[in-house]
Design an enzyme around this catalytic site. Sequence first.
Site, PDB file in Angstrom:
ATOM      1  N   GLY A 192       0.831  -1.202   0.000  1.00 48.92           N
ATOM      2  CA  GLY A 192       0.000   0.000   0.000  1.00 48.92           C
ATOM      3  C   GLY A 192       0.859   1.242   0.000  1.00 48.92           C
ATOM      4  N   GLU A 193       0.348   2.309   0.593  1.00 50.95           N
ATOM      5  CA  GLU A 193       1.016   3.617   0.700  1.00 50.95           C
ATOM      6  C   GLU A 193       1.073   4.366  -0.627  1.00 50.95           C
ATOM      7  OE1 GLU A 193       4.940   3.270   2.364  1.00 50.95           O
ATOM      8  OE2 GLU A 193       4.283   2.097   4.101  1.00 50.95           O
TER       9      GLU A 193
END
Length: 350
Positions: free
Chosen positions: A315-316
């Site tokens: 993610g991120e």
Amino acid sequence: MELLKDTIKRIKPVDSEAMEKARERQDDLTKPRGSLGKLEEISIKLAGIQGNAIPEIKNKVIFTFAGDHGIVEEGISAYPSEVTKQMVLNFLNGGAAINVLARHVNARVVVADLGVSGDIEAPELIVKKVGYGTKNFAREPAMTRAQAVEAIEAGIEIFNKQFRGAELIALGDMGIGNTTSSSAICSAITGRAPEEVTGRGTGIGEEAYRKKVTIIRKALELHKPEGKDAIDVLNKVGGFEIAGLAGVTLAAASNRVAVVSDGFISTTGALIAHTLNPDVSDYIFAAHRSVEKGHEIILEHMKLEPVLDLNLRLGEGTGAALAISIIEAGVKILREMATFSGAGVSKTVE
């Protein structure tokens, strides 16, 4: 609600004429037709998004939104909720994976708090907190319908203030428990069973995984979200950061700006946007294929092909950052490569 309605109304189909002209130029470049595969397709798609037969990318922004989830109370995550706040500070200090990869592709990172359970004091942080985490949707709706709209509109507002003429933006996320919310949203909208769309998130064991699937199934039976009503789905089982990313996606499409969705959570935000206006999908590049099972289901539902397949699940916005470099390469091929006529190279014999 008026901002959301106006943004949706301003989304137009991509420019098919610009795409055709870009395709004609690709066919005239000094290479066999189609020999650069997806790089050619990427540049043609971007031409349609920008309405420019020879698109360009000068500025890139990655929007990484954070929010906590009340469903964590049910023991469905390998990490405690306080990690969300800790990771936001890591983003702001430039020490996370997304910061490294954003620097690699020369993209600006915009970090926003849509619903972290604690307060964070940092001048670089955009605070559009809709609530201090969602409610535990195993027992009650995750948020009110008004909060769902507020979170989407917060994403729209952040985009409008922060994109600053960028031609390409990317979606990123942070929120412990958000794979559970994303799985529930995916199941509600696509109609697939919870076990088909639920993965192991941050790396939970078999017992916690079975519990996670059961919780999602029971929550969907309890709340009965209407899959064709994206606001209702968010209201029942959503997340503030997911709703905010939906808002960013809608705002980008309304400004003819290409969107690179990252993994499962950010693509769930894009799925919400797609449910509100299906034309949105034509503005989205799917960065990669996550190991989370639900991500593949969403990509199929939105008819998107991933740019990369690297077994990512962080993610991120990390996968999106990596895909940006591939998208830029496709655009540079279209813009900078010589044509047969310009280079004095003979074309294939018909």
